[in-house]
Design an enzyme around this catalytic site. Structure first.
Site, PDB file in Angstrom:
ATOM      1  N   CYS A 125       0.779  -1.248   0.000  1.00 33.79           N
ATOM      2  CA  CYS A 125       0.000   0.000   0.000  1.00 33.79           C
ATOM      3  C   CYS A 125       0.808   1.294   0.000  1.00 33.79           C
ATOM      4  O   CYS A 125       0.721   2.085  -0.936  1.00 33.79           O
ATOM      5  CB  CYS A 125      -0.933   0.033   1.207  1.00 33.79           C
ATOM      6  SG  CYS A 125      -2.115  -1.314   1.217  1.00 33.79           S
TER       7      CYS A 125
ATOM      8  N   HIS B 213      -1.715   6.439   2.254  1.00 33.15           N
ATOM      9  CA  HIS B 213      -1.684   5.483   3.346  1.00 33.15           C
ATOM     10  C   HIS B 213      -1.535   6.276   4.640  1.00 33.15           C
ATOM     11  O   HIS B 213      -0.715   7.189   4.703  1.00 33.15           O
ATOM     12  CB  HIS B 213      -0.527   4.508   3.169  1.00 33.15           C
ATOM     13  CG  HIS B 213      -0.625   3.340   4.092  1.00 33.15           C
ATOM     14  ND1 HIS B 213      -1.396   2.246   3.797  1.00 33.15           N
ATOM     15  CD2 HIS B 213      -0.099   3.116   5.310  1.00 33.15           C
ATOM     16  CE1 HIS B 213      -1.314   1.389   4.799  1.00 33.15           C
ATOM     17  NE2 HIS B 213      -0.532   1.893   5.732  1.00 33.15           N
TER      18      HIS B 213
END
Ligand SMILES: *[C@@H]1O[C@H](CO)[C@@H](O)[C@H](O)[C@H]1NC(C)=O
Ligand SMILES: *[C@@H]1O[C@H](CO)[C@@H](O)[C@H](O)[C@H]1NC(C)=O
Length: 487
Positions: A78, A132
């Site tokens: 991510c 993120h």
């Protein structure tokens, strides 16, 4: 964390202060951008040829879009992928291979896509998981640089790991993936539902504001926990994709209702894919196609679909489980190989903003430049050429991905090594015909890869081995293939 609607208060203040005078005249007719970033979504969608998954709303979006069949993330995890795609720089430039640094402090003060739009007169807004969370976006989703208003996070996100799932014994359990009764869970809602509602509220606000907007909506699903019978993982993943599809469907039908579909670009993609048992893996964290390949499609009003007439609906909501739902016609597609790095220049160009210049090498000192190709020419093909794209062979282009490892053999931190533990970097090149990966020694203090220190190699041919199960590297003796792996 803001209460639901908290962002709207801020938005009122921002819109009050932006005013039309602050916008260049070029921004008056500017197209808005709705960027949908999904978490862990591999292209297992109807519009990518999957016959099992029900995703009619994303298929409908695809039918009005240009769809890239072969789009690849630059690192299949991510934070590195999101920072890479949002800054338009490769992980070797952001120097983020783990979750533990903020690029502005760690590698260079790189502009982001939303920052660029903000600096060009757009109101930029973040809903859900776009950056993120945590260190990699300075605990603020890169605020204030990227966003005009504080990013919105759904309040029910904090229950993701609490006991909300009723087991066969009737008890509530944590960390099981199973259908929940939404009325039964804390706050009576789920994060992605809240994000959709907030995004629709923001769209409503923006409709009357007169300012162009850039709205990024990050969905958390499909995201699955571990420790689950295999068959059910696949089933649950597919169910999550359909749930995600309903959220995308509601969001897009709001564009219709607010008459924004004729002035808003919609881009949909994911940070990376996900292995559903391929190579014995139930995760991301690799260089295989299943984890690097992502959906990527762009709806551009008047370009990828005719402008909707007043009152027409381009995106009527479709129920994934309505058996009467016809399968949706595909739209335009291209098989050319592209990278998520292209999102930055392509969105800028499609919206009518100057495309940032190509990055010099190295580019740590340059705040605004692009490492990715600008995909605008794909949107300008005429009908006869378009047929070539669909039926003909994709052109010979390449996409790069990479993945770090702490050792040659699997160990406890192989999936997510911290920067200081990285000893090997797998550089992977995907062409139309093959995927070629070399694992080479890597020095995490100098950020140096040593291409004469080859630990292992992989070579898979696309036509005969689409799932990449048969490594031909040793047969080919490695050396005969492209040597210049560093972009
Ligand atoms: C990160 O956030 C902190 C406080 O929130 C701020 O002081 C610092 O300047 C930020 N870092 C950068 C590089 O902008
Ligand atoms: C980084 O970029 C931001 C946005 O352009 C700017 O406000 C800030 O001053 C820059 N920081 C440094 C250290 O150059």
């Amino acid at each position: 964390m803001l209460p639901p609607g908290g962002g709207l208060l801020w938005l009122g203040l921002v819109l009050g202060s932006v005013g039309s005078a602050a916008l260049g005249s070029s921004a008056t007719d500017a197209l808005n951008v709705l960027l949908i970033i999904v978490d862990d979504l591999r292209p297992s969608l109807g519009c990518y040829g999957d016959k099992v998954i029900r995703s009619p709303n994303m298929d409908q979006l695809a039918s009005r879009s240009l769809l890239f069949q072969n789009a690849f993330a630059q690192q299949a995890v991510c934070a590195p992928s999101r920072v890479s795609l949002l800054t338009g720089r490769r992980p070797d430039t952001t120097r983020l291979y783990d979750f533990n640094s903020y690029w502005r402090a760690h590698s260079g003060n790189f502009s982001t896509i939303p920052q660029y739009f903000k600096e060009n007169g757009y109101v930029t807004m973040s809903v859900g998981k776009v950056f993120h969370p945590g260190v990699s976006s300075n605990h603020s989703d890169d605020s204030p640089y990227s966003w005009s208003v504080p990013p919105y996070h759904p309040s029910s996100e904090k229950y993701e790991n609490t006991k909300t799932c009723r087991g066969p014994d009737g008890e509530l359990r944590a960390n099981l993936l199973c259908p929940v009764d939404v009325a039964d869970v804390p706050e009576g809602t789920l994060p992605d539902k809240q994000s959709t509602e907030q995004a629709i509220r923001l769209l409503g606000k923006m409709k009357t504001s007169g300012s162009p907007f850039f709205l990024a909506v990050g969905y958390h699903k499909p995201h699955i926990p571990f420790r689950y019978p295999k068959r059910k993982i696949r089933q649950s993943y597919f169910a999550c994709v359909s749930y995600l599809d309903t959220q995308v469907g509601h969001l897009l039908s709001a564009l219709d209702d607010l008459q924004l579909a004729s002035s808003t670009i919609v881009a949909l993609t994911s940070d990376h894919g996900w292995a559903l048992g391929e190579h014995g893996e139930w995760a991301k964290y690799s260089n295989f196609d299943v984890t690097t390949r992502v959906p990527l499609l762009f709806y551009v009003p008047g370009r990828t679909a005719p402008l909707p007439a007043a009152g027409d609906k381009l995106f009527p909501y479709l129920d994934p489980f309505d058996s009467i739902s016809e399968s949706v016609e595909p739209g335009r597609q291209t098989g050319d190989l592209v990278e998520l790095l292209s999102l930055f220049p392509t969105l800028a160009g499609l919206a009518g903003l100057p495309v940032p210049p190509r990055c010099p090498i190295p580019s740590f000192h340059v705040e605004l430049c692009r490492e990715g190709r600008n995909l605008l020419k794909h949107f300008q093909v005429r009908d006869s050429e378009e047929d070539l794209y669909i039926r003909g062979n994709p052109r010979e282009l390449v996409a790069y991905s990479q993945y770090p490892r702490p050792a040659d053999s699997p160990q406890w931190n192989s999936d997510k090594p911290s920067l200081e533990d990285i000893k090997v970097m797998g550089y992977s090149i995907r062409t139309v015909d093959y995927r070629y990966t070399v694992w080479v020694g890597f020095n995490p203090r100098e950020f140096l890869a040593n291409f004469s220190d080859v630990h292992a190699g992989e070579l898979y041919f696309v036509a005969s081995d689409p799932w990449q199960d048969h490594n031909m590297y040793n047969d080919s003796q490695g050396g005969a293939l492209p040597r210049s792996l560093t972009p």
